[in-house]
Design an enzyme around this catalytic site. Structure first.
Site, PDB file in Angstrom:
ATOM      1  N   CYS A   2       0.829  -1.189   0.000  1.00  0.00           N
ATOM      2  CA  CYS A   2       0.000   0.000   0.000  1.00  0.00           C
ATOM      3  C   CYS A   2       0.867   1.244   0.000  1.00  0.00           C
ATOM      4  O   CYS A   2       2.014   1.225   0.415  1.00  0.00           O
ATOM      5  CB  CYS A   2      -0.851   0.041   1.253  1.00  0.00           C
ATOM      6  SG  CYS A   2      -1.241  -1.550   1.885  1.00  0.00           S
ATOM      7  N   ARG A  27       2.716   0.324  -7.178  1.00  0.00           N
ATOM      8  CA  ARG A  27       2.897  -0.723  -6.164  1.00  0.00           C
ATOM      9  C   ARG A  27       1.675  -1.631  -6.064  1.00  0.00           C
ATOM     10  O   ARG A  27       1.714  -2.629  -5.374  1.00  0.00           O
ATOM     11  CB  ARG A  27       3.159  -0.091  -4.786  1.00  0.00           C
ATOM     12  CG  ARG A  27       4.389   0.782  -4.738  1.00  0.00           C
ATOM     13  CD  ARG A  27       4.961   0.809  -3.346  1.00  0.00           C
ATOM     14  NE  ARG A  27       5.528  -0.480  -3.003  1.00  0.00           N
ATOM     15  CZ  ARG A  27       6.814  -0.778  -3.040  1.00  0.00           C
ATOM     16  NH1 ARG A  27       7.680   0.120  -3.379  1.00  0.00           N
ATOM     17  NH2 ARG A  27       7.237  -1.974  -2.720  1.00  0.00           N
ATOM     18  N   TRP A  74      -4.121  -2.371  -0.355  1.00  0.00           N
ATOM     19  CA  TRP A  74      -4.096  -3.638  -1.065  1.00  0.00           C
ATOM     20  C   TRP A  74      -4.353  -4.666   0.030  1.00  0.00           C
ATOM     21  O   TRP A  74      -3.528  -4.859   0.914  1.00  0.00           O
ATOM     22  CB  TRP A  74      -2.737  -3.818  -1.726  1.00  0.00           C
ATOM     23  CG  TRP A  74      -2.722  -4.860  -2.776  1.00  0.00           C
ATOM     24  CD1 TRP A  74      -3.755  -5.627  -3.205  1.00  0.00           C
ATOM     25  CD2 TRP A  74      -1.591  -5.243  -3.535  1.00  0.00           C
ATOM     26  NE1 TRP A  74      -3.333  -6.459  -4.188  1.00  0.00           N
ATOM     27  CE2 TRP A  74      -2.027  -6.246  -4.418  1.00  0.00           C
ATOM     28  CE3 TRP A  74      -0.255  -4.832  -3.556  1.00  0.00           C
ATOM     29  CZ2 TRP A  74      -1.151  -6.865  -5.308  1.00  0.00           C
ATOM     30  CZ3 TRP A  74       0.599  -5.438  -4.436  1.00  0.00           C
ATOM     31  CH2 TRP A  74       0.151  -6.447  -5.318  1.00  0.00           C
ATOM     32  N   ASN A 100       0.489   0.561   7.011  1.00  0.00           N
ATOM     33  CA  ASN A 100       1.054  -0.468   6.142  1.00  0.00           C
ATOM     34  C   ASN A 100       1.662  -1.535   7.029  1.00  0.00           C
ATOM     35  O   ASN A 100       2.349  -1.202   7.993  1.00  0.00           O
ATOM     36  CB  ASN A 100       2.191   0.112   5.282  1.00  0.00           C
ATOM     37  CG  ASN A 100       1.672   0.778   4.042  1.00  0.00           C
ATOM     38  OD1 ASN A 100       0.493   0.670   3.725  1.00  0.00           O
ATOM     39  ND2 ASN A 100       2.554   1.460   3.340  1.00  0.00           N
ATOM     40  N   GLY A 101       1.452  -2.788   6.683  1.00  0.00           N
ATOM     41  CA  GLY A 101       2.054  -3.855   7.485  1.00  0.00           C
ATOM     42  C   GLY A 101       0.971  -4.799   7.973  1.00  0.00           C
ATOM     43  O   GLY A 101      -0.146  -4.813   7.447  1.00  0.00           O
ATOM     44  N   GLU A 486      20.988 -22.135  -3.147  1.00  0.00           N
ATOM     45  CA  GLU A 486      20.729 -20.734  -3.481  1.00  0.00           C
ATOM     46  C   GLU A 486      21.845 -19.829  -2.941  1.00  0.00           C
ATOM     47  O   GLU A 486      22.258 -18.884  -3.613  1.00  0.00           O
ATOM     48  CB  GLU A 486      19.349 -20.326  -2.923  1.00  0.00           C
ATOM     49  CG  GLU A 486      18.960 -18.888  -3.113  1.00  0.00           C
ATOM     50  CD  GLU A 486      18.891 -18.408  -4.569  1.00  0.00           C
ATOM     51  OE1 GLU A 486      18.989 -19.228  -5.488  1.00  0.00           O
ATOM     52  OE2 GLU A 486      18.784 -17.185  -4.767  1.00  0.00           O
ATOM     53  N   LYS A 490      24.048 -17.415  -5.337  1.00  0.00           N
ATOM     54  CA  LYS A 490      24.143 -15.955  -5.130  1.00  0.00           C
ATOM     55  C   LYS A 490      25.607 -15.533  -5.130  1.00  0.00           C
ATOM     56  O   LYS A 490      25.984 -14.569  -5.769  1.00  0.00           O
ATOM     57  CB  LYS A 490      23.516 -15.520  -3.796  1.00  0.00           C
ATOM     58  CG  LYS A 490      22.023 -15.449  -3.710  1.00  0.00           C
ATOM     59  CD  LYS A 490      21.367 -14.337  -4.467  1.00  0.00           C
ATOM     60  CE  LYS A 490      21.057 -14.662  -5.860  1.00  0.00           C
ATOM     61  NZ  LYS A 490      20.041 -15.490  -6.309  1.00  0.00           N
ATOM     62  N   GLU A 493      27.320 -15.951  -8.651  1.00  0.00           N
ATOM     63  CA  GLU A 493      26.889 -15.068  -9.739  1.00  0.00           C
ATOM     64  C   GLU A 493      27.359 -13.639  -9.570  1.00  0.00           C
ATOM     65  O   GLU A 493      27.679 -12.997 -10.552  1.00  0.00           O
ATOM     66  CB  GLU A 493      25.387 -15.124 -10.067  1.00  0.00           C
ATOM     67  CG  GLU A 493      24.409 -15.252  -9.002  1.00  0.00           C
ATOM     68  CD  GLU A 493      22.941 -15.295  -9.446  1.00  0.00           C
ATOM     69  OE1 GLU A 493      22.612 -15.465 -10.627  1.00  0.00           O
ATOM     70  OE2 GLU A 493      22.110 -15.156  -8.539  1.00  0.00           O
ATOM     71  N   HIS A 509      30.939 -37.970   0.282  1.00  0.00           N
ATOM     72  CA  HIS A 509      31.099 -38.663  -1.000  1.00  0.00           C
ATOM     73  C   HIS A 509      31.828 -37.804  -2.025  1.00  0.00           C
ATOM     74  O   HIS A 509      31.658 -37.997  -3.223  1.00  0.00           O
ATOM     75  CB  HIS A 509      29.727 -39.083  -1.540  1.00  0.00           C
ATOM     76  CG  HIS A 509      29.016 -40.026  -0.618  1.00  0.00           C
ATOM     77  ND1 HIS A 509      29.460 -41.298  -0.356  1.00  0.00           N
ATOM     78  CD2 HIS A 509      27.903 -39.860   0.144  1.00  0.00           C
ATOM     79  CE1 HIS A 509      28.647 -41.891   0.509  1.00  0.00           C
ATOM     80  NE2 HIS A 509      27.694 -41.030   0.835  1.00  0.00           N
ATOM     81  N   LYS A 608      19.152 -10.884 -16.901  1.00  0.00           N
ATOM     82  CA  LYS A 608      18.026 -10.970 -15.972  1.00  0.00           C
ATOM     83  C   LYS A 608      16.966 -11.904 -16.527  1.00  0.00           C
ATOM     84  O   LYS A 608      16.307 -12.630 -15.797  1.00  0.00           O
ATOM     85  CB  LYS A 608      17.441  -9.564 -15.769  1.00  0.00           C
ATOM     86  CG  LYS A 608      16.317  -9.503 -14.765  1.00  0.00           C
ATOM     87  CD  LYS A 608      16.848  -9.602 -13.358  1.00  0.00           C
ATOM     88  CE  LYS A 608      15.766  -9.767 -12.318  1.00  0.00           C
ATOM     89  NZ  LYS A 608      16.252 -10.503 -11.151  1.00  0.00           N
TER      90      LYS A 608
HETATM   91  C1  G6P Z   1      18.587 -15.966 -15.058  1.00  0.00           C
HETATM   92  C2  G6P Z   1      18.688 -14.975 -13.918  1.00  0.00           C
HETATM   93  C3  G6P Z   1      18.389 -15.689 -12.598  1.00  0.00           C
HETATM   94  C4  G6P Z   1      17.042 -16.353 -12.655  1.00  0.00           C
HETATM   95  C5  G6P Z   1      16.924 -17.293 -13.864  1.00  0.00           C
HETATM   96  C6  G6P Z   1      15.500 -17.719 -14.069  1.00  0.00           C
HETATM   97  O1  G6P Z   1      19.603 -16.897 -14.960  1.00  0.00           O
HETATM   98  O2  G6P Z   1      19.982 -14.421 -13.874  1.00  0.00           O
HETATM   99  O3  G6P Z   1      18.405 -14.756 -11.516  1.00  0.00           O
HETATM  100  O4  G6P Z   1      16.827 -17.082 -11.483  1.00  0.00           O
HETATM  101  O5  G6P Z   1      17.320 -16.616 -15.066  1.00  0.00           O
HETATM  102  O6  G6P Z   1      14.736 -16.584 -14.375  1.00  0.00           O
HETATM  103  P1  G6P Z   1      13.190 -16.460 -14.173  1.00  0.00           P
HETATM  104  O7  G6P Z   1      12.864 -15.079 -14.697  1.00  0.00           O
HETATM  105  O8  G6P Z   1      12.558 -17.530 -15.018  1.00  0.00           O
HETATM  106  O9  G6P Z   1      12.878 -16.629 -12.745  1.00  0.00           O
END
Ligand code: G6P
Length: 613
Positions: A2, A27, A74, A100-101, A486, A490, A493, A509, A608
């Site tokens: 919101c 938003r 919202w 908000n919250g 993950e 992170k 990348e 292993h 992206k």
């Molecule tokens: C690319 C981006 C990642 C993302 C992946 C899948 O590799 O760099 O950050 O997780 O694509 O993208 P999506 O838009 O399908 O979540």
């Protein structure tokens, strides 16, 4: 999320407030309202739907006065109706509040207030604040004190703005926790308050950001700041650049950093309009699947790429545990070429931030060809995945600019948690009491995320110390294994350090051969049934001269005794704990990348949205 906008000055407040709300419309919202104090007293206008509706209402029924507050709602609590639209008023119609919250304990507070004789008009959590302020004002407190006393009773993370007819020159704004921003904009004889900078920047670039447990009392003469315990506060005035990119980044150096810190809000946005807390039900309206079809499902095939694939792995635990439905998780690029066995009563769940990832789209097409219905969990509205799927659950996380996905990832977890409960309630695997417990935990999540993000904890120091390492190993078990994956993704990348995520039980292993003092091992330790096993894995690393950074409950003395470093996260329900556990991993990757001088938001060779195979 919101939007909040408030104004006090010499001009008419209503057009300024509505204009500010329009700037925050991106938003998302489902209704809007404002309150203005003028010679006629307090005037309230609210309407469901687009801001045009509110503007039309104001044309036919104008309000005059130079102090006002407005809100785009919202829904989290209560349906989309005019009565549930903010601002909310007290019994006497003299206090108005926008928030908000999530007020996590609103049901208890409401019951107590009703018992004291207060009459509620709406189904919202916010209305309790108006009645609490009313109660303290009637008890003789001034407005700022009444708001402080009211906020002292709330559990959750909230941004609150209050007007009262007895104080026709004051707006009181406060922030509790980290779920929503409160920014004060300073002008000459006029002053603004807003949840987000875009509502203010056209008027002034001189702003003050309220932090957790801080409040501001605004009047035409300026602002006074205090802590919620009542002590006065000196706040730094910041000047925001006009450059639109810098303005969009706000107070953050990088979009990734901003997006990490946005998570308490984006998680609330993911659950908006989807939970009826009083009935303890998840409502995923607009899904085209008949309850009988959901009851008859044989299997879910999740398809995704990158971070979204990790989210899918986590969703498997949620759906299997809550809906007792088997889930297989595939990379889009594998699924499309492996001639998967799909039955007519299977569902293919595609998860994608962009909704444009070509391998995920191809996997969805493969599912179609084989006659399976598809459901997409997507962030980008109107994207191809959203158009291709039979049903869509939008993340509502807002634009994610940093290439390394952060807020979309945690929203994907909340969306799947909701889906799991929805399937569980439809398939009869979750009773009312269990759903109530699960949804209460969900309501508490954004505030806990805000607590973890209240500062960067030991992450900057760890980044400083280990930034030159060439390899990292991330270990987790059970639901924390995908978190390890993950965390490794992170780091690699954005910092270009080689990092691997492994199920901790598999360490012996292979990866154990790599362990030495030059390769930090990040171990994610939950307070769950595999905690003991993780402790043994930590010992195995230590016995070979390795360095262990544990992401664990800060109160866990055994972990503290065994690991070299502990990054504390609160203890929480096992199914939602991954949302908390991944936060320090995002921060660690961010701080390492910054120290190594990497381009955090646009790492080399990455895109992206990957629209090639
Ligand atoms: C690319 C981006 C990642 C993302 C992946 C899948 O590799 O760099 O950050 O997780 O694509 O993208 P999506 O838009 O399908 O979540």
């Amino acid at each position: 999320m919101c939007g909040i906008v408030g104004y006090v000055g010499s001009r008419q407040a209503a057009p300024i407030v509505v204009n500010g709300l329009n700037r925050l419309a991106y938003r998302g919202y489902d209704s809007a309202g404002l309150a203005v104090i003028g010679e006629q007293g307090l005037a309230l206008r609210r309407s469901v739907g687009k801001l045009e509706n509110l503007s039309r209402l104001l044309e036919s029924n104008p309000v005059f006065g130079s102090i006002g507050i407005g809100h785009t709602r919202w829904a989290t609590h209560g349906s989309v109706t005019e009565t549930n639209t903010h601002p909310h008023i007290d019994c006497a119609g003299q206090v108005v509040v926008i928030q908000n919250g999530i007020v996590e304990n609103y049901l208890e507070l409401k019951q107590a207030l009703v018992a004291e004789g207060h009459t509620f008009r709406s189904q919202t959590d916010t209305e309790v604040i108006a009645h609490l302020v009313e109660k303290y004002l009637c008890g003789g407190a001034d407005l700022a004190t009444a708001v402080r006393h009211a906020l002292a009773l709330l559990r959750g993370a909230n941004a609150v703005v209050v007007l009262a007819t007895r104080y026709p020159d004051q707006i009181v704004a406060a922030r509790l926790g980290n779920a929503g921003g409160v920014t004060v904009g300073l002008g000459d004889g006029e002053i603004w308050v807003a949840s987000d900078l875009p509502a203010i920047l056209e008027h002034t670039q001189r702003v003050v950001f309220l932090e957790d447990r801080e409040m501001a009392v605004l009047s035409r003469d300026g602002a006074q700041y205090l802590r919620l315990d009542g002590t006065p506060l000196a706040k730094k005035i910041e000047t925001i650049a006009w450059d639109p990119v810098a303005a969009a980044r706000g107070r953050y150096k990088h979009f990734m950093q901003k997006e990490i810190y946005e998570q308490p809000r984006s998680l609330i946005d993911a659950l908006r309009g989807r939970v009826d807390f009083e009935a303890a039900e998840v409502r995923l309206e607009g899904l085209p699947f008949h309850p009988d079809q959901l009851r008859g499902l044989g299997r879910i095939h999740t398809v995704a790429c990158g971070t979204a694939w990790h989210a899918g792995l986590l969703g498997k635990y949620m759906i299997e545990s809550l809906a007792r439905l088997p889930v297989e998780v595939d990379y889009g690029s594998e699924f499309r070429y492996r001639d998967p066995l799909i039955q007519a009563n299977d569902l293919v769940l595609a998860i994608s931030q962009s909704g444009e990832t070509v391998d995920t789209l191809a996997a969805m097409e493969e599912a179609r060809r084989k006659g399976a219905p598809t459901l997409a969990i997507v962030n980008a509205v109107g994207s191809q995945a959203a158009r291709l799927a039979d049903g869509v659950i939008y993340l509502h996380a807002g634009p994610e600019i940093g290439v390394a996905s952060t807020k979309a990832f945690t929203s994907m977890l909340v969306a799947q948690y909701l889906l799991a409960i929805y399937l569980g309630q439809t398939r009869g695997t979750l009773g009312l009491a269990e759903r109530r417990r699960l949804l209460q935990q969900l309501a508490e999540l954004p505030n806990l995320v805000g607590q973890v993000l209240a500062d960067d904890g030991p992450c900057p120091e760890l980044a400083e110390r280990y930034q030159h390492c060439r390899d990292f190993l991330f270990l987790g078990r059970g639901i924390n294994y995908p978190v390890a994956l993950e965390g490794a993704l992170k780091l690699k990348e954005i910092s270009y350090i080689h990092a691997e995520g492994y199920p901790a039980g598999e360490m012996k292993h292979g990866p154990i051969a790599l362990i030495d003092a030059q390769m930090p091992v990040v171990a994610i330790v939950g307070r769950d049934h595999v905690r003991e096993k993780m402790l043994s894995n930590i010992e195995q690393v230590k016995a070979r001269g390795g360095v262990v950074i544990a992401v664990a409950d800060g109160e866990d003395a055994e972990v503290a005794a065994k690991a070299d470093h502990v990054v504390p996260v609160p203890q929480f329900s096992p199914l939602l704990a991954p949302v908390l556990n991944v936060l320090p991993l995002q921060l660690l990757a961010y701080h390492v990348a910054v120290r190594r001088g990497c381009d955090v938001d646009q790492p080399r060779n990455l895109a992206k949205s990957v629209t090639v195979e």
